[in-house]
Motif scaffolding. Sequence first.
Motif, short mmCIF file in Angstrom:
data_model
loop_
_atom_site.label_atom_id
_atom_site.label_comp_id
_atom_site.label_asym_id
_atom_site.label_seq_id
_atom_site.Cartn_x
_atom_site.Cartn_y
_atom_site.Cartn_z
N LEU A 44 -15.56 -7.50 10.24
CA LEU A 44 -15.76 -6.05 10.07
C LEU A 44 -16.05 -5.38 11.40
CD1 LEU A 44 -18.02 -5.83 6.90
CD2 LEU A 44 -15.73 -4.99 7.10
N GLY A 46 -14.95 -6.13 14.32
CA GLY A 46 -13.77 -5.99 15.17
C GLY A 46 -12.76 -4.99 14.68
N TYR A 47 -12.95 -4.41 13.47
CA TYR A 47 -11.91 -3.54 12.93
C TYR A 47 -11.90 -2.19 13.62
CZ TYR A 47 -9.07 -0.96 9.67
OH TYR A 47 -8.08 -0.21 9.12
N ARG A 48 -10.68 -1.71 13.94
CA ARG A 48 -10.54 -0.38 14.50
C ARG A 48 -9.66 0.43 13.56
NH1 ARG A 48 -7.98 1.01 20.32
NH2 ARG A 48 -8.85 -0.97 20.91
N VAL A 65 -6.47 -4.02 16.55
CA VAL A 65 -7.87 -4.33 16.25
C VAL A 65 -8.36 -5.32 17.30
CG1 VAL A 65 -7.59 -3.90 13.80
CG2 VAL A 65 -7.26 -6.18 14.67
N LEU B 46 -8.40 -6.17 6.84
CA LEU B 46 -8.94 -5.91 8.17
C LEU B 46 -7.95 -6.27 9.27
CD1 LEU B 46 -12.59 -7.19 7.74
CD2 LEU B 46 -11.83 -4.85 7.91
N GLN B 47 -6.67 -6.43 8.95
CA GLN B 47 -5.60 -6.68 9.93
C GLN B 47 -5.82 -7.99 10.70
OE1 GLN B 47 -3.14 -4.68 9.80
NE2 GLN B 47 -4.03 -2.95 8.73
N PHE B 114 -18.49 1.67 11.72
CA PHE B 114 -17.35 0.89 11.25
C PHE B 114 -16.04 1.60 11.61
CE2 PHE B 114 -14.33 -0.03 7.77
CZ PHE B 114 -14.15 -1.37 8.05
N GLY B 115 -15.10 0.87 12.22
CA GLY B 115 -13.81 1.46 12.55
C GLY B 115 -13.66 1.87 14.00
N SER B 116 -14.76 1.83 14.77
CA SER B 116 -14.63 2.18 16.19
C SER B 116 -15.45 1.20 17.02
CB SER B 116 -15.11 3.60 16.44
OG SER B 116 -16.40 3.76 15.92
N PRO B 117 -14.93 -0.02 17.23
CA PRO B 117 -15.70 -1.04 17.94
C PRO B 117 -15.78 -0.75 19.43
CG PRO B 117 -13.53 -1.84 17.50
CD PRO B 117 -13.62 -0.52 16.84
N LEU B 119 -14.92 -2.03 22.77
CA LEU B 119 -14.01 -3.05 23.31
C LEU B 119 -14.29 -3.19 24.80
CD1 LEU B 119 -10.84 -1.61 21.63
CD2 LEU B 119 -11.96 -3.68 20.93
N LEU B 126 -6.48 -7.36 25.74
CA LEU B 126 -5.40 -6.56 25.16
C LEU B 126 -4.39 -6.15 26.22
CD1 LEU B 126 -7.31 -4.26 22.66
CD2 LEU B 126 -5.70 -6.04 22.11
#
Lengths: 111, 175
Positions: A44, A46-48, A65, B46-47, B114-117, B119, B126
Amino acid sequence: MIEYILAVVLFAIGLYGVIVKRNLIKIIIGLMIMEYAVNLFLALIGYRSGGAPPIVEVGKNQIFVDPLPQALVLTAIVIGLGTTALLVSFAVRIFEKYDTFDVHKIRKLRG
Amino acid sequence: MVSALIPLIGLMICGAVIALETKDLLSGIISLGIIGFALTIVFLILQAPDLAIVQIIIETLTLIILIAAVLKTTIKDSIESLKARKVILWVAGLVCVAAFIFASLKAFADISAFGSPVLRMAEYYLSNGVTGTGAVNLVAAIILDFRAYDTLGEATVLFTSVAGVVAVLRKKGRT
């Protein structure tokens, strides 16, 4: 944020099982629930939003992600299988010797 | 698709409660399967397709191991606890669970939503993953190249646990 809280609730259920239950198999089930909860929580994190799976298609500019928690969880899942197999084999061996899964009875029979 | 996460995690919580509270160990293990296979779907949402593939294989193997162990021993959970012990255990369990939930709710203040980690390290992976390793799957690039020592350690742990299982369960050499 509600997803994080639900993952923590799942972990707390596993913790309750490990502390309160007296059956060895139930304790192993509790440990596995905790393991699932931690894997879920890392995935969870790591989700973007709107992110694609971290597989690059050359020539495309995509949002991915976070691949790092996924790599760690991949390792953790496989190690989880190893620890579970070891725990279950200990439980089976204890049952063969003491004929019960009850941790209190096993403690009394020691020596 | 992300909106399906909350019902799925709710299903996992239901499965966890049933797995711990049922009196039949075989039913408990099957309920544990609910959690594992729901987790597979959550990983897909969650891809994380690599995680979903590994999780479904490992879950099947775990269920087979647990069911074999339970069928070899006993499937009844006929343990009734003493009154005094039960109260102490319940209090200890409630205190631990409450402390854990309190601490994690405090910790959530420092986590990004949630949704904006955040990085930090992943940004490097990446941008340089494909040119640095030649692997288009970035998860494979990380576990087999950037963090290959982790994977070596994982293989060591797995080998050690298998050696442990063989040593504990073998019939030869027992007195």
